[in-house]
Design a protein around this motif. Sequence first.
Motif, PDB file in Angstrom:
ATOM      1  N   GLN A  37       0.812  -1.213   0.000  1.00  0.00           N
ATOM      2  CA  GLN A  37       0.000   0.000   0.000  1.00  0.00           C
ATOM      3  C   GLN A  37       0.851   1.270   0.000  1.00  0.00           C
ATOM      4  N   GLY A  70      -2.827   4.270   1.433  1.00  0.00           N
ATOM      5  CA  GLY A  70      -3.210   2.868   1.436  1.00  0.00           C
ATOM      6  C   GLY A  70      -3.492   2.317   0.064  1.00  0.00           C
ATOM      7  N   ASP A 111      -6.941  -3.751   6.870  1.00  0.00           N
ATOM      8  CA  ASP A 111      -6.728  -3.419   5.464  1.00  0.00           C
ATOM      9  C   ASP A 111      -8.055  -3.216   4.745  1.00  0.00           C
ATOM     10  N   LEU A 136      -8.755  -0.004   2.526  1.00  0.00           N
ATOM     11  CA  LEU A 136      -8.731  -0.199   1.081  1.00  0.00           C
ATOM     12  C   LEU A 136     -10.096  -0.163   0.414  1.00  0.00           C
TER      13      LEU A 136
END
Length: 785
Positions: free
Chosen positions: A62, A118, A284, A288
């Motif tokens: 990321q 990210g 995450d 994301l």
Amino acid sequence: MNETFKLERTSAPLAAEESGESMRHVHRPVPHDSGAKHVQGIAQYIDDIREPDGTLHIAIGQSPKARGRIVSLDLAIVRSQPGVVAVLTASDIPGKNDVSPSFGDDPLFAHAEVSFLGQALFAVVATTRDAARRAVRHAVVEIAEEAPSITVEDALPRDETVLPDYAFGRGDAEAAITQATYRLAGKFRVGGQEHFYLEGQVALAVPGEDGDIHVYSSTQHPTEVQHVVARVLDLPDAYVVCETRRMGGGFGGKESQATQWAVTAALAARVTGRACKLRLDRDDDFVLTGKRHDFRCDWQVGFDDEGRIEGYAVDLLARCGYSADLSGGVVDRAMFHADNAYWMPAARIASKRLKTNTVSNTAFRGFGGPQGMLAIEHVMDQIAWAMGRDPLDVRYANFYAPGRNFTPFGMEVEETDTLVDLVRRLEETSAYRARREEIAVFNASSPILKRGIALTPVKFGISFTLTHLNQAGALVHVYQDGSVHLNHGGTEMGQGLHIKVAQVVAEEFGITMERVRITATSTAKVPNTSPTAASSGSDLNGMAARIAAGAIKRRMAAYAASLYGVAEDEIEFRDDRVFVGNESLSFTELAKKCVLGRVPLSEAGHYQTPKITWNRETATGRPFFYFAYGAACSEVIVDTLTGENRLLRADILHDVGRSLNPAIDIGQIEGGFVQGMGWLTTEELVFASDGRLLTHAPSTYKIPVASDVPADFRVALYPNSNREETVYRSKAVGEPPLMLANSVFCALCDAVHSVDPAKPVPLDAPATPEAILRACEALRGRSMG
């Protein structure tokens, strides 16, 4: 507090002709097909599928910055880590580096610049998930950083948008406001929301022969996954199969944003020649994937002595993130619902889709409708406070009625009687007026604890606003033993779509539910499907399945008529048998006879929603097939010294037409209401000025839990039949109940208002304890800094 938990699940009695007593399966509370498996923990999700030998695992590298130019990306050390099989970047993509649903502005891997903190730069493919996650940390990334736009206020001066501005309306709203007896104006902020599905984003890709690839994806839109995988891998769509048996929740978060992870897994499988799996860690997943759009609503309203609106103007300023994603449809729907249930003689509904250096926001249950609707409910309260009137009376004064029943975009509201009758019934059954008086007495003698109550309506349009999505397909096979294979384009995410469609098919054939085999959604069986979204899953797929089953049934009946020498109208399918004149045979026996008689027992049904016409350029037409209605009355108590609060009681009356499955629908109403309550009370997304998401885990982001469900929770179905020709005259139920939770926010405002009834309440959504405390202190003339 010693309270008895009281959860009433009731359905108001239907008239005899509407009760569906002749139905064996439809209109019945049939259990969810996966309910027992859910409880036992044996329902199979993507991560439960047995992995092929040699399956590889993927982790995402990321961006450490929110905005800037990529100067260098050194992955040499990453490639040398134990277990690493491949490292994928934009240069490994054989087709287009684009996973967007429409606009070509969303790369699989960033390659020249980064647009949010990210953002995916590369992917590591390794023998274990742990090895992949450890390896990504060794990347050396250099970015020429630029100042990011994070908030609406950051983006406005830069005039950066992901799509052009858009507006529609009726009359001269500004002139009507200026000429009105009373005028108000303000800015109201509506927060975003994390989907927080129980099953995170996950995909498993298995390579096949001749470049074929089979993708198991937790997605609401298998066709889009198929199409984008093919686009990125430079393959024909026919080479890609996407399969989804069930999701552990979606709520819109897997409509467009499951695609990137399925594509990454497919690319890894293509490069390595082995099965590859990607399951995002929860942290995450937060970083994301997109959220519900947050809005700033700049509004003006003019009204008369009765609180009736004469002119309304609102600018819906949406924080969209770095790419368009589904912001076109989301913000349009916010505009479509900026009126909610209220007539506006003159209106201007405008919008800006602002680009920020945050992850692209996306679909979320209600798809923009909740934001537009909450804004007008806030305005209704402002009018009531200014006039010293009960907010419910102001709402009544503004309801759509015959002769004043066209929306600001020109669509006729045909069921004004349904809306008013439903609200009046709930006012009576919830004892709203008596409780309002009791609360006034309580608040007068309670300096610290304050109670509030609100009754708010919901009018929600049902259909995709993108016209071509209003279609569905279904595939039905009848086998010679009388069992039935059912497949359709809708996906199951816990909402009970599969069982409803199975009920429809069982009803058509007059057979038991046990005969109908529900199968995984697959692009290899039903092509070119729409996403399971917009509350249209049952409407579209149920009707497609009914069309397919009906075609097979007619062929079976025609063959039986020819065998027994009777007219087709003398044949009846029911109770697992087929009645032919004075004789009967089992459904199985007739199926066998049809096979011997070479009668085709397979059919692909297709349905397209009628009456939908919408020209966005001219803002004319009918974007919705019909409206679903509902209302909720919520009572809360607030500690004005801490901001702590509790929902004491909720009364809900909701219109689902003639329910296909009352048990499933009531569950959807309960769940939607509680999820909406979380959006408006506890779920707060916080980004730092550098673009870092600070609320990225359950420790910092608070969804509602069991203890937040009100001790007194009364849910009833409004006795109604859809006036449009939907599947068995039902109405959609997926999204509209979320907006019933507007009553909770308005009740909290009502409680805070009692601190100083002479002032408006400075409270935005979500009404967290901290926000409520700030509002209470502001009404006391004190600042918290």
